[in-house]
Motif scaffolding. Structure first.
Motif, PDB file in Angstrom:
ATOM      1  N   THR A 153       0.827  -1.203   0.000  1.00 47.73           N
ATOM      2  CA  THR A 153       0.000   0.000   0.000  1.00 47.73           C
ATOM      3  C   THR A 153       0.861   1.252   0.000  1.00 47.73           C
ATOM      4  OG1 THR A 153      -1.776  -1.149   1.170  1.00 47.73           O
ATOM      5  CG2 THR A 153      -1.800   1.245   1.245  1.00 47.73           C
ATOM      6  N   ARG A 154       1.904   1.244   0.832  1.00 53.20           N
ATOM      7  CA  ARG A 154       2.778   2.418   0.889  1.00 53.20           C
ATOM      8  C   ARG A 154       3.522   2.613  -0.427  1.00 53.20           C
ATOM      9  NH1 ARG A 154       4.878   4.400   6.526  1.00 53.20           N
ATOM     10  NH2 ARG A 154       3.169   3.762   7.868  1.00 53.20           N
ATOM     11  N   SER A 155       3.908   1.518  -1.063  1.00 57.26           N
ATOM     12  CA  SER A 155       4.593   1.630  -2.353  1.00 57.26           C
ATOM     13  C   SER A 155       3.662   2.241  -3.400  1.00 57.26           C
ATOM     14  CB  SER A 155       5.081   0.253  -2.812  1.00 57.26           C
ATOM     15  OG  SER A 155       6.054  -0.256  -1.928  1.00 57.26           O
ATOM     16  N   ALA A 156       2.414   1.754  -3.427  1.00 60.00           N
ATOM     17  CA  ALA A 156       1.444   2.302  -4.380  1.00 60.00           C
ATOM     18  C   ALA A 156       1.137   3.759  -4.067  1.00 60.00           C
ATOM     19  CB  ALA A 156       0.162   1.468  -4.348  1.00 60.00           C
ATOM     20  N   PHE A 157       1.044   4.074  -2.779  1.00 59.83           N
ATOM     21  CA  PHE A 157       0.785   5.450  -2.357  1.00 59.83           C
ATOM     22  C   PHE A 157       1.920   6.372  -2.799  1.00 59.83           C
ATOM     23  CE2 PHE A 157       1.664   8.646   0.947  1.00 59.83           C
ATOM     24  CZ  PHE A 157       0.509   9.402   0.869  1.00 59.83           C
ATOM     25  N   THR A 158       3.160   5.936  -2.582  1.00 64.25           N
ATOM     26  CA  THR A 158       4.316   6.741  -2.978  1.00 64.25           C
ATOM     27  C   THR A 158       4.345   6.949  -4.485  1.00 64.25           C
ATOM     28  OG1 THR A 158       5.582   5.899  -1.094  1.00 64.25           O
ATOM     29  CG2 THR A 158       6.832   6.886  -2.901  1.00 64.25           C
ATOM     30  N   ALA A 159       4.039   5.891  -5.242  1.00 66.98           N
ATOM     31  CA  ALA A 159       4.021   6.012  -6.702  1.00 66.98           C
ATOM     32  C   ALA A 159       2.962   7.013  -7.152  1.00 66.98           C
ATOM     33  CB  ALA A 159       3.758   4.644  -7.331  1.00 66.98           C
ATOM     34  N   ALA A 160       1.795   6.982  -6.500  1.00 65.21           N
ATOM     35  CA  ALA A 160       0.726   7.918  -6.865  1.00 65.21           C
ATOM     36  C   ALA A 160       1.132   9.354  -6.567  1.00 65.21           C
ATOM     37  CB  ALA A 160      -0.556   7.562  -6.109  1.00 65.21           C
ATOM     38  N   VAL A 161       1.755   9.573  -5.411  1.00 61.28           N
ATOM     39  CA  VAL A 161       2.195  10.923  -5.052  1.00 61.28           C
ATOM     40  C   VAL A 161       3.240  11.426  -6.042  1.00 61.28           C
ATOM     41  CG1 VAL A 161       3.451  12.270  -3.323  1.00 61.28           C
ATOM     42  CG2 VAL A 161       1.622  10.720  -2.609  1.00 61.28           C
ATOM     43  N   MET A 162       4.193  10.567  -6.397  1.00 59.73           N
ATOM     44  CA  MET A 162       5.236  10.982  -7.340  1.00 59.73           C
ATOM     45  C   MET A 162       4.654  11.274  -8.719  1.00 59.73           C
ATOM     46  SD  MET A 162       7.764  11.296  -5.497  1.00 59.73           S
ATOM     47  CE  MET A 162       8.805  11.837  -6.857  1.00 59.73           C
ATOM     48  N   HIS A 163       3.609  10.551  -9.097  1.00 58.70           N
ATOM     49  CA  HIS A 163       2.950  10.828 -10.374  1.00 58.70           C
ATOM     50  C   HIS A 163       2.332  12.228 -10.355  1.00 58.70           C
ATOM     51  CE1 HIS A 163       1.038   9.824 -14.174  1.00 58.70           C
ATOM     52  NE2 HIS A 163      -0.105  10.272 -13.693  1.00 58.70           N
ATOM     53  N   GLY A 343      -5.373   3.391  -6.052  1.00 54.76           N
ATOM     54  CA  GLY A 343      -6.285   3.966  -7.029  1.00 54.76           C
ATOM     55  C   GLY A 343      -5.525   4.968  -7.871  1.00 54.76           C
ATOM     56  N   SER A 344      -6.251   5.782  -8.629  1.00 56.08           N
ATOM     57  CA  SER A 344      -5.588   6.774  -9.464  1.00 56.08           C
ATOM     58  C   SER A 344      -4.849   7.779  -8.588  1.00 56.08           C
ATOM     59  CB  SER A 344      -6.616   7.501 -10.334  1.00 56.08           C
ATOM     60  OG  SER A 344      -7.412   8.364  -9.546  1.00 56.08           O
ATOM     61  N   SER A 345      -3.805   8.385  -9.165  1.00 52.55           N
ATOM     62  CA  SER A 345      -2.980   9.302  -8.377  1.00 52.55           C
ATOM     63  C   SER A 345      -3.776  10.509  -7.904  1.00 52.55           C
ATOM     64  CB  SER A 345      -1.775   9.755  -9.208  1.00 52.55           C
ATOM     65  OG  SER A 345      -2.195  10.448 -10.372  1.00 52.55           O
ATOM     66  N   SER A 346      -4.682  11.017  -8.751  1.00 52.25           N
ATOM     67  CA  SER A 346      -5.442  12.199  -8.353  1.00 52.25           C
ATOM     68  C   SER A 346      -6.410  11.880  -7.216  1.00 52.25           C
ATOM     69  CB  SER A 346      -6.205  12.758  -9.556  1.00 52.25           C
ATOM     70  OG  SER A 346      -7.116  11.802 -10.069  1.00 52.25           O
ATOM     71  N   LEU A 347      -7.018  10.684  -7.241  1.00 51.98           N
ATOM     72  CA  LEU A 347      -7.913  10.301  -6.147  1.00 51.98           C
ATOM     73  C   LEU A 347      -7.126  10.049  -4.866  1.00 51.98           C
ATOM     74  CD1 LEU A 347     -10.462   7.939  -7.944  1.00 51.98           C
ATOM     75  CD2 LEU A 347     -10.851  10.256  -7.111  1.00 51.98           C
ATOM     76  N   THR A 348      -5.936   9.464  -5.002  1.00 54.06           N
ATOM     77  CA  THR A 348      -5.077   9.286  -3.829  1.00 54.06           C
ATOM     78  C   THR A 348      -4.738  10.631  -3.218  1.00 54.06           C
ATOM     79  OG1 THR A 348      -4.112   7.254  -4.724  1.00 54.06           O
ATOM     80  CG2 THR A 348      -2.848   8.399  -3.029  1.00 54.06           C
ATOM     81  N   ARG A 349      -4.436  11.597  -4.074  1.00 58.85           N
ATOM     82  CA  ARG A 349      -4.128  12.944  -3.596  1.00 58.85           C
ATOM     83  C   ARG A 349      -5.334  13.546  -2.875  1.00 58.85           C
ATOM     84  NH1 ARG A 349      -1.434  17.455  -7.568  1.00 58.85           N
ATOM     85  NH2 ARG A 349      -1.056  19.108  -6.037  1.00 58.85           N
ATOM     86  N   GLY A 350      -6.521  13.332  -3.428  1.00 56.84           N
ATOM     87  CA  GLY A 350      -7.724  13.864  -2.801  1.00 56.84           C
ATOM     88  C   GLY A 350      -8.012  13.225  -1.457  1.00 56.84           C
TER      89      GLY A 350
END
Length: 395
Positions: A153-163, A343-350
């Motif tokens: 989860t943290r890896s996916a979260f980090t990837a979304a933030v970097m995107h 999920g998508s990077s923008s939704l993760t950001r939200g």
């Protein structure tokens, strides 16, 4: 007490019968990664970026799950084998291991980790030790599964933030290139005001994203997400200027989105002191991000002042409504609070922004509602969120 084949005269200087215990994930055929444990070896592995030296992982990965794998004379074995992880050499720490016992741990149908113990005494481990470790490994399986899930989860979260970082920085650089080309061709900087506002908007977004990413792991912890200096605790402005400055970048960037504000003239001219203004701007930016970026067609903001019955201050109430698709609101996780869901990077950001926003609002003594969705058509409707923030009206 069984001390293996260590001579009696050397037993005391070698220390405790069990010197190290740890759980390590299998990264590939030659690399481990320690995730939990105790002992000198574990601490050294942690200091080395959690990369572990020792028998290669495939020695464990090819064995039967939950059945102990034992090396009773580790030093003799290490001089003959080619199956060592890392560079194939035994470190100084490795030279203190005389007996080695591991239990392959199966997760999701595959051997993905192992629980290991060391002894400084050769031929120390018995069948009893093996059964004991096998039982302990199975009892710890739920914790290992949770740790693996958290890691993914943290890896996916980090990837979304970097995107998201890449998107905002790339857009800002493109706008700077356009300005530079225009200047090179003799254009005036005055005609590029909107470009500059957009660049500022993206840079502020990057700053907010960085702060949210740091704070997301501190929400719910003891103490505030951030300590504030005295001159950051309250800034005086008018509500009209506050709303104009907060929404300008979004209105330019999403010019096709219809924007309306319900701000009576007397309130627009009202001077107020916003407590913890930097926090307030971060929270408001999150709400506007979700309304404009994840909304559809229109955004509406209503502004009211309400008396706070518990203090001598008043509450600024901002109610933000926008059109939205139902699946997007579900993706934002308004009711789950799980900021690091994939999920998508923008939704993760939200989601991340909402989680931090609630923490910051709570710290100042305010209130941030959940996202409220009202269905209008089959898969489209209206979403509402309300922010209450303490202020002081300047007469």
């Amino acid at each position: 007490m069984i001390q293996g084949t260590t001579p009696w005269s050397q037993q005391a200087e070698k220390g405790f019968p069990i010197s190290d215990w740890y759980i390590a994930l299998i990264l590939d055929d030659t690399h481990w990664q320690v995730v939990a444990g105790w002992g000198n070896a574990y601490e050294i592995y942690r200091q080395q970026g959690e990369q572990m030296q020792g028998p290669a992982p495939h020695m464990v990965a090819t064995k039967e799950a939950w059945k102990g794998v034992m090396i009773q004379d580790f030093q003799a074995w290490s001089k003959k084998t080619l199956y060592l992880s890392h560079d194939g050499a035994i470190s100084e720490m490795g030279k203190t291991i005389s007996s080695w016992l591991a239990v392959p741990m199966q997760v999701e149908g595959r051997i993905r980790a192992a629980m290991m113990v060391h002894s400084p005494h050769a031929h120390y481990f018995t069948a009893f030790h093996t059964r004991l470790l096998e039982d302990a490994a199975q009892r710890l399986l739920p914790l290992l599964t949770a740790a693996l899930r958290e890691t993914r989860t943290r890896s996916a979260f980090t990837a979304a933030v970097m995107h998201e970082v890449k998107n905002d920085s790339h857009t800002a650089l493109m706008l700077l290139d356009l300005i530079q080309k225009s200047i090179d061709q003799g254009g005036e900087i005055k005609g590029m005001a909107e470009y500059l506002i957009e660049i500022r908007h993206h840079l502020e977004g990057l700053n907010a994203l960085g702060q949210d990413s740091l704070d997301i792991f501190r929400t719910g912890a003891k103490g505030n997400a951030q300590e504030w200096k005295d001159d950051e605790r309250g800034v005086t402005t008018t509500l009209g200027n506050l709303l104009e400055n907060a929404t300008r970048g979004w209105r330019i960037l999403y010019e096709d989105t219809k924007f309306e504000s319900d701000l009576p003239e007397e309130l627009a001219k009202c001077k107020v002191r916003i407590l913890r203004i930097l926090n307030f701007k971060r929270v408001l930016r999150v709400l506007l991000h979700n309304a404009f970026r994840h909304g559809q067609d229109w955004v509406h903001i209503a502004v009211e002042l309400r008396d706070d019955p518990d203090t001598d201050k008043q509450q600024l109430e901002l109610t933000i409504r926008n059109g939205a698709y139902e699946d997007v609101i579900i993706g934002l996780g308004g009711n789950s609070g799980l900021a690091m869901d994939t999920g998508s990077s923008s939704l993760t950001r939200g989601r991340m922004g909402l989680t931090v926003a609630r923490q910051l609002t709570l710290e100042v003594g305010g209130f941030l509602s959940e996202l409220q969705y009202k269905k209008k058509q089959e898969d489209w409707g209206e979403v509402t969120i309300a922010l209450h923030w303490p202020i002081k009206v300047i007469v």
